[in-house]
Write an enzyme that holds these catalytic residues in place. Structure first.
Site, PDB file in Angstrom:
ATOM      1  N   CYS A  12       0.880  -1.305   0.114  1.00 52.00           N
ATOM      2  CA  CYS A  12       0.203  -0.040  -0.034  1.00 52.00           C
ATOM      3  C   CYS A  12       0.878   1.303  -0.123  1.00 52.00           C
ATOM      4  O   CYS A  12       2.210   1.331  -0.044  1.00 52.00           O
ATOM      5  CB  CYS A  12      -1.117   0.080   1.319  1.00 52.00           C
ATOM      6  SG  CYS A  12      -2.443   1.017   1.045  1.00 52.00           S
TER       7      CYS A  12
ATOM      8  N   CYS B   1      -0.199   4.270   1.932  1.00 51.68           N
ATOM      9  CA  CYS B   1      -0.333   5.064   3.115  1.00 51.68           C
ATOM     10  C   CYS B   1       0.623   5.523   4.078  1.00 51.68           C
ATOM     11  O   CYS B   1       0.678   6.426   4.816  1.00 51.68           O
ATOM     12  CB  CYS B   1      -1.567   4.664   4.042  1.00 51.68           C
ATOM     13  SG  CYS B   1      -1.854   2.954   4.405  1.00 51.68           S
TER      14      CYS B   1
ATOM     15  N   CYS C 298      -3.947   6.106   0.703  1.00 44.89           N
ATOM     16  CA  CYS C 298      -3.491   4.753   0.157  1.00 44.89           C
ATOM     17  C   CYS C 298      -3.198   4.768  -1.345  1.00 44.89           C
ATOM     18  O   CYS C 298      -3.150   3.815  -2.081  1.00 44.89           O
ATOM     19  CB  CYS C 298      -4.501   3.591   0.418  1.00 44.89           C
ATOM     20  SG  CYS C 298      -4.872   3.598   2.197  1.00 44.89           S
TER      21      CYS C 298
ATOM     22  N   LYS D  44     -12.074  -5.568   2.721  1.00 42.84           N
ATOM     23  CA  LYS D  44     -11.529  -4.530   3.818  1.00 42.84           C
ATOM     24  C   LYS D  44     -12.584  -3.423   3.959  1.00 42.84           C
ATOM     25  O   LYS D  44     -12.861  -2.498   3.092  1.00 42.84           O
ATOM     26  CB  LYS D  44     -10.031  -4.183   3.268  1.00 42.84           C
ATOM     27  CG  LYS D  44      -9.671  -2.959   4.475  1.00 42.84           C
ATOM     28  CD  LYS D  44      -8.102  -2.955   4.141  1.00 42.84           C
ATOM     29  CE  LYS D  44      -7.670  -1.706   5.114  1.00 42.84           C
ATOM     30  NZ  LYS D  44      -6.252  -1.246   4.573  1.00 42.84           N
TER      31      LYS D  44
ATOM     32  N   ARG E  67      -3.086   3.432  13.298  1.00 37.44           N
ATOM     33  CA  ARG E  67      -2.598   4.697  12.732  1.00 37.44           C
ATOM     34  C   ARG E  67      -1.447   5.451  13.646  1.00 37.44           C
ATOM     35  O   ARG E  67      -0.695   6.012  13.340  1.00 37.44           O
ATOM     36  CB  ARG E  67      -4.022   5.491  12.457  1.00 37.44           C
ATOM     37  CG  ARG E  67      -4.601   4.799  11.317  1.00 37.44           C
ATOM     38  CD  ARG E  67      -5.684   5.641  10.702  1.00 37.44           C
ATOM     39  NE  ARG E  67      -6.344   4.821   9.649  1.00 37.44           N
ATOM     40  CZ  ARG E  67      -7.462   4.990   9.292  1.00 37.44           C
ATOM     41  NH1 ARG E  67      -8.043   6.204   9.628  1.00 37.44           N
ATOM     42  NH2 ARG E  67      -8.026   4.316   8.229  1.00 37.44           N
TER      43      ARG E  67
ATOM     44  N   ARG F  12     -11.047   7.000   4.666  1.00 34.34           N
ATOM     45  CA  ARG F  12     -10.959   6.299   3.449  1.00 34.34           C
ATOM     46  C   ARG F  12     -12.350   5.710   2.894  1.00 34.34           C
ATOM     47  O   ARG F  12     -12.168   4.653   2.080  1.00 34.34           O
ATOM     48  CB  ARG F  12     -10.030   5.260   3.770  1.00 34.34           C
ATOM     49  CG  ARG F  12      -8.533   5.506   4.607  1.00 34.34           C
ATOM     50  CD  ARG F  12      -7.749   4.325   4.411  1.00 34.34           C
ATOM     51  NE  ARG F  12      -6.566   4.589   5.327  1.00 34.34           N
ATOM     52  CZ  ARG F  12      -5.585   5.313   5.358  1.00 34.34           C
ATOM     53  NH1 ARG F  12      -5.350   6.085   4.292  1.00 34.34           N
ATOM     54  NH2 ARG F  12      -4.668   5.268   6.228  1.00 34.34           N
TER      55      ARG F  12
ATOM     56  N   GLU G 108     -17.078  -8.501  -3.697  1.00 32.62           N
ATOM     57  CA  GLU G 108     -15.625  -8.014  -3.968  1.00 32.62           C
ATOM     58  C   GLU G 108     -14.492  -9.013  -3.750  1.00 32.62           C
ATOM     59  O   GLU G 108     -13.672  -9.054  -4.686  1.00 32.62           O
ATOM     60  CB  GLU G 108     -15.467  -6.615  -3.017  1.00 32.62           C
ATOM     61  CG  GLU G 108     -14.164  -5.885  -3.759  1.00 32.62           C
ATOM     62  CD  GLU G 108     -14.057  -4.520  -3.173  1.00 32.62           C
ATOM     63  OE1 GLU G 108     -14.853  -3.964  -2.954  1.00 32.62           O
ATOM     64  OE2 GLU G 108     -12.905  -4.041  -3.625  1.00 32.62           O
TER      65      GLU G 108
ATOM     66  N   LYS H 164     -11.232  -8.339   6.615  1.00 32.88           N
ATOM     67  CA  LYS H 164     -10.670  -7.113   7.762  1.00 32.88           C
ATOM     68  C   LYS H 164     -11.621  -6.063   8.056  1.00 32.88           C
ATOM     69  O   LYS H 164     -12.126  -5.451   7.279  1.00 32.88           O
ATOM     70  CB  LYS H 164      -9.390  -6.749   7.254  1.00 32.88           C
ATOM     71  CG  LYS H 164      -8.657  -5.622   7.957  1.00 32.88           C
ATOM     72  CD  LYS H 164      -7.585  -5.140   7.250  1.00 32.88           C
ATOM     73  CE  LYS H 164      -6.968  -4.165   8.104  1.00 32.88           C
ATOM     74  NZ  LYS H 164      -5.571  -3.559   7.548  1.00 32.88           N
TER      75      LYS H 164
ATOM     76  N   SER I 198      -5.756  -3.775  14.943  1.00 32.26           N
ATOM     77  CA  SER I 198      -5.325  -3.393  16.057  1.00 32.26           C
ATOM     78  C   SER I 198      -6.290  -2.929  17.203  1.00 32.26           C
ATOM     79  O   SER I 198      -6.063  -3.101  18.356  1.00 32.26           O
ATOM     80  CB  SER I 198      -4.761  -1.976  15.625  1.00 32.26           C
ATOM     81  OG  SER I 198      -5.525  -1.136  14.760  1.00 32.26           O
TER      82      SER I 198
ATOM     83  N   TYR J 160      -1.795  -9.718  16.123  1.00 34.65           N
ATOM     84  CA  TYR J 160      -0.828  -9.364  16.892  1.00 34.65           C
ATOM     85  C   TYR J 160      -0.728 -10.176  18.168  1.00 34.65           C
ATOM     86  O   TYR J 160       0.290 -10.193  19.059  1.00 34.65           O
ATOM     87  CB  TYR J 160      -1.148  -7.832  17.495  1.00 34.65           C
ATOM     88  CG  TYR J 160      -1.244  -6.867  16.246  1.00 34.65           C
ATOM     89  CD1 TYR J 160      -0.240  -6.525  15.396  1.00 34.65           C
ATOM     90  CD2 TYR J 160      -2.658  -6.540  15.874  1.00 34.65           C
ATOM     91  CE1 TYR J 160      -0.358  -5.547  14.534  1.00 34.65           C
ATOM     92  CE2 TYR J 160      -2.871  -5.866  14.711  1.00 34.65           C
ATOM     93  CZ  TYR J 160      -1.858  -5.080  14.191  1.00 34.65           C
ATOM     94  OH  TYR J 160      -1.814  -4.361  13.031  1.00 34.65           O
TER      95      TYR J 160
HETATM   96  C1  PBG Z   1      -3.919   0.635   5.524  1.00 33.59           C
HETATM   97  C2  PBG Z   1      -3.782  -0.372   6.312  1.00 33.59           C
HETATM   98  C3  PBG Z   1      -4.598  -0.264   7.729  1.00 33.59           C
HETATM   99  C4  PBG Z   1      -4.336  -1.442   8.365  1.00 33.59           C
HETATM  100  C5  PBG Z   1      -3.276  -2.346   7.671  1.00 33.59           C
HETATM  101  N1  PBG Z   1      -3.178  -1.465   6.334  1.00 33.59           N
HETATM  102  C6  PBG Z   1      -5.764   0.376   7.908  1.00 33.59           C
HETATM  103  C7  PBG Z   1      -6.066   1.809   7.477  1.00 33.59           C
HETATM  104  O1  PBG Z   1      -7.046   1.579   6.647  1.00 33.59           O
HETATM  105  O2  PBG Z   1      -5.683   2.725   8.030  1.00 33.59           O
HETATM  106  C8  PBG Z   1      -5.006  -1.919   9.843  1.00 33.59           C
HETATM  107  C9  PBG Z   1      -4.166  -2.828  10.584  1.00 33.59           C
HETATM  108  C10 PBG Z   1      -5.004  -2.767  11.940  1.00 33.59           C
HETATM  109  O3  PBG Z   1      -5.729  -1.918  12.255  1.00 33.59           O
HETATM  110  O4  PBG Z   1      -4.135  -3.572  12.796  1.00 33.59           O
HETATM  111  N2  PBG Z   1      -3.843   0.161   4.194  1.00 33.59           N
HETATM  112 ZN    ZN Z   2      -3.061   1.845   2.862  1.00 32.94          ZN
END
Ligand code: PBG
Ligand code: ZN
Length: 325
Positions: free
Chosen positions: A121, A123, A131, A196, A206, A217, A233, A248, A274, A313
């Site tokens: 990605c 971001c 992204c 996602k 973040r 997003r 999708e 996710k 997270s 995690y």
């Molecule tokens: C961004 C990305 C995100 C996560 C992994 N890659 C989140 C976002 O859209 O900001 C999230 C992972 C997490 O929250 O553990 N492409």
């Molecule tokens: Zn991203």
């Protein structure tokens, strides 16, 4: 009252051994993928306040982190960079000397048998935090795809074992498959973040990637209200050639996992994100839940709903608990 001859469910619950005998789903360390954060330009690991136990590794520390994960039985890691070289397009990711390429090489060298996956990605590498490429206040789909193709080829050249595009641009899997094949990487699988959601559960991530991102997003990630769209999708990504599909976040989207499982025979991954991690840690620290039991129940729920692979995690902790039996 239970009359004679009536079925009794409790007959198979009478002992631990009996319960194990009829258990329908099981967790195994082979299913886990551990996310690792790597930051450039730091001398010491940096703890992530909202995610106790998770740190941003130094580039040298990444090697030890991979070896420690391997020693605990984990067979796959997914890498996230925390860049000090951000620009409008995230060009550091398509440099062979960039953080993404370096981290992949470091992880592979540390333990060649480890499956090293890159989160593909932009971001974490763009100064605006989106992204992809921003044109007129929105992320431009096709300009981003062209950049993503370059990035994926560089990741493959650096030795990555699997590409995991997470940006939710339409047509990603097809474009990446073509780019990888064209560059001689026909053997590198794509694990697509196929369903996602634009979720509030990403908050601590973040923090973790030190993102100053304040926007939304919503124009590329999926509306959390939509289950049919999520299925469509993921099936589209399968058609485009995705080797592994993904849902996710996890716990709030078990119906989506279940739905994809009914309709696709591809391996299916789930990402316990997270916010899910942070909630369990915070509640455990407050003494209101039993951490181990809640983690295992949550990870087990993903398997029951249809997931094969679990990105979490908790991977190392859970591996330890599984070993204790
Ligand atoms: C961004 C990305 C995100 C996560 C992994 N890659 C989140 C976002 O859209 O900001 C999230 C992972 C997490 O929250 O553990 N492409
Ligand atoms: Zn991203």
């Amino acid at each position: 009252m239970n009359t004679p001859g009536q079925f009794r469910f409790r007959r198979l619950r009478r002992s631990d051994s009996l319960r194990r005998l009829v258990r329908e789903t099981r967790l195994h360390v082979d299913d886990f993928i551990l996310p690792l954060f790597v930051e450039e330009g730091i001398d010491e690991p940096v703890p992530i306040a909202s995610m106790p136990g998770v740190v941003r590794h130094t580039e040298e520390g990444l090697a030890q982190a991979v070896q420690r994960a391997w020693a605990s039985g984990i067979k796959a890691v997914i890498l996230f960079g925390v860049s000090r070289h951000k620009d409008g397009q995230g060009s550091d990711t398509w440099s062979r000397q960039g953080l993404m390429a370096r981290s992949i090489a470091t992880a592979k060298a540390a333990q060649p048998q480890m499956v090293v996956i890159s989160d593909n990605c932009f971001c974490e590498y763009t100064d605006h935090g989106h992204c992809g490429v921003v044109v007129e206040d929105d992320v431009d789909n096709d300009a981003t795809l062209a950049n993503l193709a370059r990035q994926a080829v560089v990741a493959a050249e650096a030795g990555v074992d699997m590409i995991a595009p997470s940006g939710m641009m339409d047509g990603t899997v097809g474009v990446l498959r073509e780019a990888l094949d064209g560059a001689g990487f026909q053997h590198i699988p794509i694990m697509s973040y196929s369903s996602k959601f634009a979720s509030a559960f990403y908050g601590p991530f973040r923090d973790a990637v030190d993102s100053s991102f304040k926007g939304s997003r919503d124009t590329y990630q999926m509306d959390v209200a939509n289950g049919r769209e999520a299925l469509a999708e993921s099936l589209r990504d399968e058609q485009e050639g995705a080797d592994i599909l993904m849902v996710k976040p996890g716990i709030a989207f078990l119906d989506v996992l279940h739905g994809i499982r009914q309709r696709s025979s591809r391996p299916l991954a789930v990402y316990q994100v997270s916010g899910e991690y942070a909630m369990i840690k915070a509640a455990a620290a407050a003494g209101v839940i039993d951490e181990r039991a809640v983690v295992m129940e949550s990870l087990g729920a993903f398997k029951r709903a249809g997931a094969d692979l679990i990105i979490t995690y908790f991977a190392e902790q859970a591996a330890g608990w599984l070993q204790q039996g």
